[in-house]
Design a protein around this motif. Structure first.
Motif, PDB file in Angstrom:
ATOM      1  N   UNK A  96       0.862  -1.185   0.000  1.00  0.00           N
ATOM      2  CA  UNK A  96       0.000   0.000   0.000  1.00  0.00           C
ATOM      3  C   UNK A  96       0.900   1.237   0.000  1.00  0.00           C
ATOM      4  N   UNK A  97       0.921   1.967  -1.100  1.00  0.00           N
ATOM      5  CA  UNK A  97       1.846   3.099  -1.235  1.00  0.00           C
ATOM      6  C   UNK A  97       1.529   4.228  -0.244  1.00  0.00           C
ATOM      7  N   UNK A  98       0.348   4.195   0.384  1.00  0.00           N
ATOM      8  CA  UNK A  98      -0.007   5.238   1.347  1.00  0.00           C
ATOM      9  C   UNK A  98       0.535   4.953   2.753  1.00  0.00           C
ATOM     10  N   UNK A  99       1.077   3.770   2.955  1.00  0.00           N
ATOM     11  CA  UNK A  99       1.589   3.409   4.279  1.00  0.00           C
ATOM     12  C   UNK A  99       3.083   3.682   4.384  1.00  0.00           C
ATOM     13  N   UNK A 100       3.523   3.981   5.584  1.00  0.00           N
ATOM     14  CA  UNK A 100       4.943   4.179   5.862  1.00  0.00           C
ATOM     15  C   UNK A 100       5.476   2.909   6.527  1.00  0.00           C
ATOM     16  N   UNK A 101       6.281   2.137   5.779  1.00  0.00           N
ATOM     17  CA  UNK A 101       6.784   0.858   6.275  1.00  0.00           C
ATOM     18  C   UNK A 101       8.151   0.981   6.961  1.00  0.00           C
ATOM     19  N   UNK A 111       8.612  -8.542  -1.407  1.00  0.00           N
ATOM     20  CA  UNK A 111       7.289  -7.959  -1.624  1.00  0.00           C
ATOM     21  C   UNK A 111       6.663  -8.668  -2.818  1.00  0.00           C
ATOM     22  N   UNK A 112       5.425  -9.095  -2.662  1.00  0.00           N
ATOM     23  CA  UNK A 112       4.714  -9.725  -3.774  1.00  0.00           C
ATOM     24  C   UNK A 112       4.159  -8.677  -4.722  1.00  0.00           C
ATOM     25  N   UNK A 113       4.240  -8.981  -6.001  1.00  0.00           N
ATOM     26  CA  UNK A 113       3.546  -8.181  -7.003  1.00  0.00           C
ATOM     27  C   UNK A 113       2.576  -9.130  -7.689  1.00  0.00           C
ATOM     28  N   UNK A 114       1.311  -8.764  -7.722  1.00  0.00           N
ATOM     29  CA  UNK A 114       0.278  -9.661  -8.221  1.00  0.00           C
ATOM     30  C   UNK A 114      -0.131  -9.342  -9.651  1.00  0.00           C
ATOM     31  N   UNK A 115      -0.687 -10.330 -10.314  1.00  0.00           N
ATOM     32  CA  UNK A 115      -1.054 -10.164 -11.722  1.00  0.00           C
ATOM     33  C   UNK A 115      -2.206  -9.184 -11.915  1.00  0.00           C
ATOM     34  N   UNK A 116      -2.936  -8.897 -10.825  1.00  0.00           N
ATOM     35  CA  UNK A 116      -4.016  -7.928 -10.954  1.00  0.00           C
ATOM     36  C   UNK A 116      -3.558  -6.488 -10.663  1.00  0.00           C
ATOM     37  N   UNK A 124       5.980   1.077  -8.940  1.00  0.00           N
ATOM     38  CA  UNK A 124       6.143   1.669  -7.612  1.00  0.00           C
ATOM     39  C   UNK A 124       6.720   0.636  -6.631  1.00  0.00           C
ATOM     40  N   UNK A 125       6.229  -0.604  -6.717  1.00  0.00           N
ATOM     41  CA  UNK A 125       6.753  -1.678  -5.870  1.00  0.00           C
ATOM     42  C   UNK A 125       8.207  -1.964  -6.224  1.00  0.00           C
ATOM     43  N   UNK A 126       8.526  -1.928  -7.519  1.00  0.00           N
ATOM     44  CA  UNK A 126       9.904  -2.166  -7.962  1.00  0.00           C
ATOM     45  C   UNK A 126      10.853  -1.148  -7.332  1.00  0.00           C
ATOM     46  N   UNK A 127      10.466   0.125  -7.334  1.00  0.00           N
ATOM     47  CA  UNK A 127      11.302   1.161  -6.727  1.00  0.00           C
ATOM     48  C   UNK A 127      11.416   0.957  -5.216  1.00  0.00           C
ATOM     49  N   UNK A 128      10.300   0.622  -4.581  1.00  0.00           N
ATOM     50  CA  UNK A 128      10.294   0.378  -3.131  1.00  0.00           C
ATOM     51  C   UNK A 128      11.252  -0.762  -2.778  1.00  0.00           C
ATOM     52  N   UNK A 129      11.227  -1.823  -3.553  1.00  0.00           N
ATOM     53  CA  UNK A 129      12.114  -2.965  -3.305  1.00  0.00           C
ATOM     54  C   UNK A 129      13.580  -2.578  -3.510  1.00  0.00           C
ATOM     55  N   UNK A 130      13.822  -1.823  -4.561  1.00  0.00           N
ATOM     56  CA  UNK A 130      15.190  -1.387  -4.847  1.00  0.00           C
ATOM     57  C   UNK A 130      15.723  -0.480  -3.735  1.00  0.00           C
ATOM     58  N   UNK A 131      14.893   0.429  -3.250  1.00  0.00           N
ATOM     59  CA  UNK A 131      15.314   1.362  -2.202  1.00  0.00           C
ATOM     60  C   UNK A 131      15.569   0.664  -0.869  1.00  0.00           C
ATOM     61  N   UNK A 132      14.873  -0.466  -0.641  1.00  0.00           N
ATOM     62  CA  UNK A 132      14.955  -1.139   0.660  1.00  0.00           C
ATOM     63  C   UNK A 132      15.646  -2.499   0.597  1.00  0.00           C
ATOM     64  N   UNK A 185       7.400  -5.605 -19.342  1.00  0.00           N
ATOM     65  CA  UNK A 185       7.865  -4.216 -19.305  1.00  0.00           C
ATOM     66  C   UNK A 185       8.921  -3.994 -18.218  1.00  0.00           C
ATOM     67  N   UNK A 186       9.156  -4.999 -17.374  1.00  0.00           N
ATOM     68  CA  UNK A 186      10.186  -4.881 -16.333  1.00  0.00           C
ATOM     69  C   UNK A 186      11.539  -5.314 -16.883  1.00  0.00           C
ATOM     70  N   UNK A 187      12.590  -4.529 -16.605  1.00  0.00           N
ATOM     71  CA  UNK A 187      13.914  -4.894 -17.102  1.00  0.00           C
ATOM     72  C   UNK A 187      14.505  -6.081 -16.345  1.00  0.00           C
ATOM     73  N   UNK A 188      13.921  -6.420 -15.174  1.00  0.00           N
ATOM     74  CA  UNK A 188      14.381  -7.566 -14.389  1.00  0.00           C
ATOM     75  C   UNK A 188      13.294  -8.631 -14.291  1.00  0.00           C
ATOM     76  N   UNK A 189      12.547  -8.839 -15.375  1.00  0.00           N
ATOM     77  CA  UNK A 189      11.378  -9.694 -15.340  1.00  0.00           C
ATOM     78  C   UNK A 189      11.709 -11.135 -14.947  1.00  0.00           C
TER      79      UNK A 189
END
Length: 266
Positions: A96-101, A111-116, A124-132, A185-189
């Motif tokens: 949830x991008x609105x939460x502070x983890x 972090x899971x990324x789902x097909x939906x 956004x999840x990709x950047x979050x994973x990279x940053x953390x 579309x992900x460079x690390x698919x």
């Protein structure tokens, strides 16, 4: 090959699934990763989480959480409850991008990324994973897919490359090729769809169910449950179980079995 079996706030199906797996395959053709889906709270942060057991000790830690939730009559635990947990792997299942983890993120591995999820959320999840420094793992199973028999049929068909058409499995359990095309579309698919999952599976060792194999094949869960409890009682009472204790435990057995709760207690 590996498959993760995760139930929501419970792990009642583990022994049932192990029994049916042994009856179906007789030998271990693939690695099973057991876990639980639950919410973990820390102050104002509520994290939708997946907890996977690394080994039999991790399973015991998960069992304790199920007991805690049953005692509190709720579907979440606090981070204080898992402070000393060393044998589990934590993942965020619904980012949830609105939460502070920031206050809890050091406990998580992926972090899971789902097909939906739409493309903007995935990026956004990709950047979050990279940053953390977290693994990003594609999940193709956002829906409940059935009971032990259904899951075994699905696993068997996937393992043996059989075109097994059952229920809505095709919609909720995608093939690797379909996942690769979906996230192209992900460079690390390949890491997201394949390699990062391997990194998680490699941390999981055998849960050592060998002790139960003969009993599982020959008997039902009630037998295993009673045997576990009686063996523990013998240790506590130094093999001299009092009549009062035996009467009470038989009463508890009857209540648990009549209400079909053996799996929950196991």
């Amino acid at each position: 090959s590996a498959v993760a079996i995760v139930d929501y706030c419970d792990c009642a199906g583990i022994m049932d699934f192990e029994k049916k797996r042994l009856e179906t395959f007789k030998i271990n053709k693939f690695k099973i990763v057991y876990g639980i889906s639950l919410n973990i709270k820390y102050k104002e942060v509520d994290v939708s989480s997946i907890m996977l057991a690394k080994n039999k000790y991790g399973l015991k830690e998960i069992y304790k959480l199920v007991s805690i939730m049953n005692e509190r009559k709720c579907f979440f635990v606090n981070f204080e409850d898992i402070t000393n947990y060393k044998d589990v792997i934590l993942g965020i299942s619904d980012y949830d991008f609105e939460k502070d983890y920031s206050s809890v993120i050091d406990r998580y591995s992926y972090v899971e990324v789902n097909t939906y999820n739409d493309m903007s959320k995935v990026l956004m999840i990709k950047k979050f994973c990279s940053d953390n420094n977290l693994l990003m793992i594609a999940s193709s199973c956002p829906k409940r897919i059935g009971e032990s028999d259904d899951i075994l049929n699905l696993v068997y068909s996937k393992y043996n490359n059989v075109n097994f058409d059952m229920c809505s499995f095709e919609n909720c359990y995608w093939s690797t090729d379909k996942m690769l095309k979906h996230f192209n579309y992900l460079d690390n698919v390949e890491d997201v769809v394949i390699n990062n999952s391997y990194k998680i599976v490699e941390q999981v060792s055998d849960y050592n169910f060998n002790y139960y194999k003969r009993e599982m094949i020959a008997y039902d869960n009630n037998f295993i449950f009673r045997k576990e409890v009686i063996d523990r009682l013998k240790l506590i009472y130094l093999d001299n179980i009092s009549n009062d204790a035996m009467d009470r435990i038989n009463y508890e057995f009857d209540v648990i079995e009549k209400n079909n709760l053996v799996g929950t207690f196991m």
